[in-house]
Design a protein around this motif. Structure first.
Motif, PDB file in Angstrom:
ATOM      1  N   GLN A   1       1.201  -0.911  -0.149  1.00  0.00           N
ATOM      2  CA  GLN A   1       0.047  -0.015   0.227  1.00  0.00           C
ATOM      3  C   GLN A   1       0.812   1.394   0.105  1.00  0.00           C
ATOM      4  OE1 GLN A   1      -2.117   0.509   3.877  1.00  0.00           O
ATOM      5  NE2 GLN A   1      -1.107  -1.714   4.884  1.00  0.00           N
ATOM      6  N   PRO A   2      -0.148   2.480  -0.287  1.00  0.00           N
ATOM      7  CA  PRO A   2       0.695   3.474  -0.293  1.00  0.00           C
ATOM      8  C   PRO A   2       1.802   3.888   1.338  1.00  0.00           C
ATOM      9  CG  PRO A   2      -1.256   4.019  -1.121  1.00  0.00           C
ATOM     10  CD  PRO A   2      -0.905   2.507  -0.858  1.00  0.00           C
ATOM     11  N   ALA A   3       2.540   3.940   1.406  1.00  0.00           N
ATOM     12  CA  ALA A   3       3.652   4.639   2.511  1.00  0.00           C
ATOM     13  C   ALA A   3       3.047   5.247   3.600  1.00  0.00           C
ATOM     14  CB  ALA A   3       5.153   4.685   2.090  1.00  0.00           C
ATOM     15  N   ASN A   4       2.137   6.617   2.930  1.00  0.00           N
ATOM     16  CA  ASN A   4       1.606   7.203   4.249  1.00  0.00           C
ATOM     17  C   ASN A   4       0.347   8.193   3.693  1.00  0.00           C
ATOM     18  OD1 ASN A   4       4.272   8.351   4.691  1.00  0.00           O
ATOM     19  ND2 ASN A   4       5.066   8.955   3.238  1.00  0.00           N
ATOM     20  N   ALA A   5      -0.223   7.097   3.083  1.00  0.00           N
ATOM     21  CA  ALA A   5      -1.787   7.184   3.066  1.00  0.00           C
ATOM     22  C   ALA A   5      -2.567   7.600   4.384  1.00  0.00           C
ATOM     23  CB  ALA A   5      -2.893   5.956   1.989  1.00  0.00           C
ATOM     24  N   LYS A   6      -3.384   8.383   4.134  1.00  0.00           N
ATOM     25  CA  LYS A   6      -4.465   9.206   4.915  1.00  0.00           C
ATOM     26  C   LYS A   6      -5.553   8.585   5.494  1.00  0.00           C
ATOM     27  CE  LYS A   6      -1.291  13.226   5.716  1.00  0.00           C
ATOM     28  NZ  LYS A   6      -0.241  12.889   4.850  1.00  0.00           N
ATOM     29  N   ASP A   7      -6.205   8.227   4.073  1.00  0.00           N
ATOM     30  CA  ASP A   7      -7.488   8.599   3.724  1.00  0.00           C
ATOM     31  C   ASP A   7      -7.907   6.635   3.541  1.00  0.00           C
ATOM     32  OD1 ASP A   7      -8.289  10.778   4.413  1.00  0.00           O
ATOM     33  OD2 ASP A   7      -8.134  11.218   2.312  1.00  0.00           O
ATOM     34  N   LYS A   8      -9.052   6.065   3.902  1.00  0.00           N
ATOM     35  CA  LYS A   8      -8.950   4.858   3.335  1.00  0.00           C
ATOM     36  C   LYS A   8      -8.736   4.876   2.155  1.00  0.00           C
ATOM     37  CE  LYS A   8     -10.785   3.197   7.247  1.00  0.00           C
ATOM     38  NZ  LYS A   8     -10.418   1.801   7.983  1.00  0.00           N
ATOM     39  N   LEU A   9      -8.278   3.866   1.597  1.00  0.00           N
ATOM     40  CA  LEU A   9      -7.742   3.385   0.616  1.00  0.00           C
ATOM     41  C   LEU A   9      -8.573   2.067  -0.741  1.00  0.00           C
ATOM     42  CD1 LEU A   9      -4.001   2.524   1.632  1.00  0.00           C
ATOM     43  CD2 LEU A   9      -5.197   4.533  -0.214  1.00  0.00           C
ATOM     44  N   PRO A  10      -8.766   2.575  -1.671  1.00  0.00           N
ATOM     45  CA  PRO A  10      -9.698   1.834  -3.061  1.00  0.00           C
ATOM     46  C   PRO A  10      -8.338   0.261  -2.759  1.00  0.00           C
ATOM     47  CG  PRO A  10      -8.249   3.592  -4.096  1.00  0.00           C
ATOM     48  CD  PRO A  10      -8.318   4.577  -2.686  1.00  0.00           C
ATOM     49  N   ALA A  11      -9.301  -0.625  -3.309  1.00  0.00           N
ATOM     50  CA  ALA A  11      -7.906  -2.068  -3.306  1.00  0.00           C
ATOM     51  C   ALA A  11      -8.705  -2.715  -4.432  1.00  0.00           C
ATOM     52  CB  ALA A  11      -8.769  -2.707  -2.279  1.00  0.00           C
ATOM     53  N   VAL A  12      -7.462  -2.912  -4.700  1.00  0.00           N
ATOM     54  CA  VAL A  12      -7.088  -4.758  -5.973  1.00  0.00           C
ATOM     55  C   VAL A  12      -6.152  -5.357  -5.678  1.00  0.00           C
ATOM     56  CG1 VAL A  12      -6.488  -4.648  -7.817  1.00  0.00           C
ATOM     57  CG2 VAL A  12      -7.183  -2.021  -7.465  1.00  0.00           C
TER      58      VAL A  12
ATOM     59  N   PRO B   1      -8.209  -3.332   7.096  1.00  0.00           N
ATOM     60  CA  PRO B   1      -8.545  -1.845   8.308  1.00  0.00           C
ATOM     61  C   PRO B   1      -8.238  -0.596   7.051  1.00  0.00           C
ATOM     62  CG  PRO B   1      -7.695  -2.991   8.877  1.00  0.00           C
ATOM     63  CD  PRO B   1      -7.769  -3.987   7.839  1.00  0.00           C
ATOM     64  N   ALA B   2      -7.018  -0.831   6.310  1.00  0.00           N
ATOM     65  CA  ALA B   2      -7.061   0.284   5.440  1.00  0.00           C
ATOM     66  C   ALA B   2      -7.595   0.483   3.679  1.00  0.00           C
ATOM     67  CB  ALA B   2      -4.959  -0.469   5.172  1.00  0.00           C
ATOM     68  N   GLY B   3      -8.808  -0.437   3.965  1.00  0.00           N
ATOM     69  CA  GLY B   3      -9.646  -0.271   2.234  1.00  0.00           C
ATOM     70  C   GLY B   3     -10.446   0.534   2.896  1.00  0.00           C
ATOM     71  N   ASN B   4     -11.548   0.625   1.290  1.00  0.00           N
ATOM     72  CA  ASN B   4     -12.457   1.918   2.083  1.00  0.00           C
ATOM     73  C   ASN B   4     -13.750   0.639   1.851  1.00  0.00           C
ATOM     74  OD1 ASN B   4     -12.733   1.164  -0.982  1.00  0.00           O
ATOM     75  ND2 ASN B   4     -12.650   3.238  -1.712  1.00  0.00           N
ATOM     76  N   GLY B   5     -13.198  -0.384   1.442  1.00  0.00           N
ATOM     77  CA  GLY B   5     -14.407  -1.400   1.626  1.00  0.00           C
ATOM     78  C   GLY B   5     -15.352  -1.729  -0.031  1.00  0.00           C
ATOM     79  N   LYS B   6     -14.262  -0.881  -0.846  1.00  0.00           N
ATOM     80  CA  LYS B   6     -14.456  -1.294  -2.572  1.00  0.00           C
ATOM     81  C   LYS B   6     -13.098  -2.075  -3.028  1.00  0.00           C
ATOM     82  CE  LYS B   6     -17.649   2.636  -3.644  1.00  0.00           C
ATOM     83  NZ  LYS B   6     -18.078   3.474  -4.265  1.00  0.00           N
ATOM     84  N   VAL B   7     -14.022  -3.285  -3.428  1.00  0.00           N
ATOM     85  CA  VAL B   7     -12.391  -4.272  -3.960  1.00  0.00           C
ATOM     86  C   VAL B   7     -12.952  -4.099  -5.714  1.00  0.00           C
ATOM     87  CG1 VAL B   7     -11.597  -6.335  -3.836  1.00  0.00           C
ATOM     88  CG2 VAL B   7     -12.625  -5.407  -2.026  1.00  0.00           C
ATOM     89  N   GLY B   8     -11.872  -4.051  -6.377  1.00  0.00           N
ATOM     90  CA  GLY B   8     -11.527  -4.570  -7.827  1.00  0.00           C
ATOM     91  C   GLY B   8     -10.833  -5.878  -7.966  1.00  0.00           C
ATOM     92  N   VAL B   9     -10.525  -6.442  -8.794  1.00  0.00           N
ATOM     93  CA  VAL B   9      -9.738  -7.399  -9.699  1.00  0.00           C
ATOM     94  C   VAL B   9      -8.948  -6.877 -10.844  1.00  0.00           C
ATOM     95  CG1 VAL B   9     -11.662  -8.984 -10.211  1.00  0.00           C
ATOM     96  CG2 VAL B   9      -9.347  -9.434 -10.225  1.00  0.00           C
ATOM     97  N   VAL B  10      -7.353  -7.081 -10.793  1.00  0.00           N
ATOM     98  CA  VAL B  10      -7.072  -7.056 -12.176  1.00  0.00           C
ATOM     99  C   VAL B  10      -6.322  -8.865 -12.334  1.00  0.00           C
ATOM    100  CG1 VAL B  10      -4.720  -5.388 -11.336  1.00  0.00           C
ATOM    101  CG2 VAL B  10      -5.895  -5.875 -13.556  1.00  0.00           C
ATOM    102  N   GLY B  11      -5.823  -9.336 -12.880  1.00  0.00           N
ATOM    103  CA  GLY B  11      -5.641 -10.492 -13.797  1.00  0.00           C
ATOM    104  C   GLY B  11      -5.078 -10.603 -14.789  1.00  0.00           C
ATOM    105  N   PHE B  12      -3.965 -11.611 -15.254  1.00  0.00           N
ATOM    106  CA  PHE B  12      -3.488 -11.558 -16.404  1.00  0.00           C
ATOM    107  C   PHE B  12      -2.777 -12.959 -16.933  1.00  0.00           C
ATOM    108  CE2 PHE B  12      -1.856  -8.015 -13.655  1.00  0.00           C
ATOM    109  CZ  PHE B  12      -1.788  -6.843 -14.731  1.00  0.00           C
ATOM    110  N   CYS B  13      -3.623 -13.179 -18.135  1.00  0.00           N
ATOM    111  CA  CYS B  13      -3.781 -14.486 -18.897  1.00  0.00           C
ATOM    112  C   CYS B  13      -4.549 -15.251 -18.280  1.00  0.00           C
ATOM    113  CB  CYS B  13      -2.347 -15.533 -18.154  1.00  0.00           C
ATOM    114  SG  CYS B  13      -1.752 -17.107 -19.538  1.00  0.00           S
ATOM    115  N   TYR B  14      -3.959 -16.467 -17.424  1.00  0.00           N
ATOM    116  CA  TYR B  14      -4.429 -16.917 -15.798  1.00  0.00           C
ATOM    117  C   TYR B  14      -5.898 -16.476 -14.759  1.00  0.00           C
ATOM    118  CZ  TYR B  14      -5.523 -20.304 -11.499  1.00  0.00           C
ATOM    119  OH  TYR B  14      -6.796 -20.623 -10.864  1.00  0.00           O
ATOM    120  N   GLY B  15      -4.401 -15.355 -14.572  1.00  0.00           N
ATOM    121  CA  GLY B  15      -5.893 -14.531 -14.124  1.00  0.00           C
ATOM    122  C   GLY B  15      -6.513 -13.809 -14.241  1.00  0.00           C
ATOM    123  N   GLY B  16      -6.751 -13.265 -15.848  1.00  0.00           N
ATOM    124  CA  GLY B  16      -7.344 -12.304 -16.852  1.00  0.00           C
ATOM    125  C   GLY B  16      -8.582 -13.447 -16.628  1.00  0.00           C
TER     126      GLY B  16
END
Length: 294
Positions: free
Chosen positions: A89-100, A173-188
């Protein structure tokens, strides 16, 4: 030394390599078949070496001061029991983060996928990249050995592990509750699957991934951003049926095909990498996540 690109290889060699990478051709068969197209003193062995990943260069170093992260383990009761991955995650985040959630190719959590997770952290996301091979000892540090291990996974348990990973990010706890997914090949393919399996997934970005069965598409609630390579006949063959199902179900999607590119064009550790296409696809991906996960 000039960096090799896909254009330095006969198209038939690239097709053979794709078959080898995806378990349709053995190492021995690739070497013997590719030798027919070797020129200027090259051999089947040297062609395989040239096409295989080189992990020396990374876009974001593990020690980059802009990020913080490390390896973590979580329970996955419906999967293999324990899930291990790279959380950054970002080192100095002050707000809840979007998650991937970052889903690797069919080699497990290699240095390239860890680099992808760090790039996302630099762009302001909480990123988690699980290692599907953890139940078999984890990514072995060698691509060929990793590919040999991959078919030994119970995919029903592995998919359950990735569902668990999404839920972990959703409640982190560091996330804002919203999650996206990115995947490549098998992960796609996993990204496409998660879109059908996780009703509250906020966004999915499959890079050249296999499509889910048409019968499952109506379950998709997340918006999709789909990246394919023009010269990827194996994956693109499934697109017409997938598109028809997406339209019938009213799923929100964007679809991009990158001219002149090969399967794996985003992976900057191999000659199949296409810098212009990769940068464009990645910028579209980051912009998409920033919009959908805010």
């Amino acid at each position: 030394m000039t960096r090799l690109t896909a254009k330095d290889f006969d198209p038939e060699v690239l097709k053979l390599f794709d078959q080898y990478v995806h378990g349709q051709l053995s190492r021995r068969d690739f070497i013997s078949s590719a030798a027919r197209y070797a020129v200027a003193g090259a051999t089947g062995v040297s062609l395989l070496a040239q096409l295989s990943p080189a992990f020396a260069a990374q876009q974001v170093a593990p020690t980059d001061a802009r990020i913080k992260g490390g390896y973590v383990e979580y329970p996955s009761p419906q999967g293999y029991g324990t899930l291990r991955g790279y959380l950054v995650q970002p080192a100095n985040a002050k707000d809840k983060l979007p998650a991937v959630l970052v889903v690797h190719e069919n080699r497990g959590l290699n240095p390239h996928i860890e680099d992808i997770a760090r790039r996302l952290a630099v762009d302001g996301f909480l990123a988690f990249a699980p290692d599907a091979l953890f139940p078999l000892g984890g990514y072995p540090g060698n691509e060929d050995k990793a590919r040999e291990l991959f078919p030994k996974l119970d995919q029903s348990k592995t998919r359950a592990d990735f569902v668990a990973a999404e839920q972990i990010l959703k409640t982190h706890p560091a996330g804002n509750g919203k999650v996206g997914v990115v995947g490549f090949c098998y992960g796609g393919g996993v990204a496409n699957y998660l879109a059908t399996a996780v009703p509250d997934l906020a966004a999915a970005v499959p890079f050249y991934g296999s499509q889910p069965p048409a019968s499952e598409v109506a379950k998709i609630k997340a918006p999709l951003l789909i990246h394919d390579a023009e010269n990827d006949q194996r994956i693109r063959a499934g697109w017409p049926a997938y598109e028809a199902a997406l339209k019938a179900a009213g799923v929100q999607y964007q679809y991009y095909v990158y001219p002149g590119t090969e399967h794996g064009f985003n992976n900057d550790t191999t000659p199949r990498y296409d810098e212009a296409a990769a940068k464009l696809a990645w910028q579209r991906t980051v912009d998409f996540f920033k919009q959908k996960l805010a």
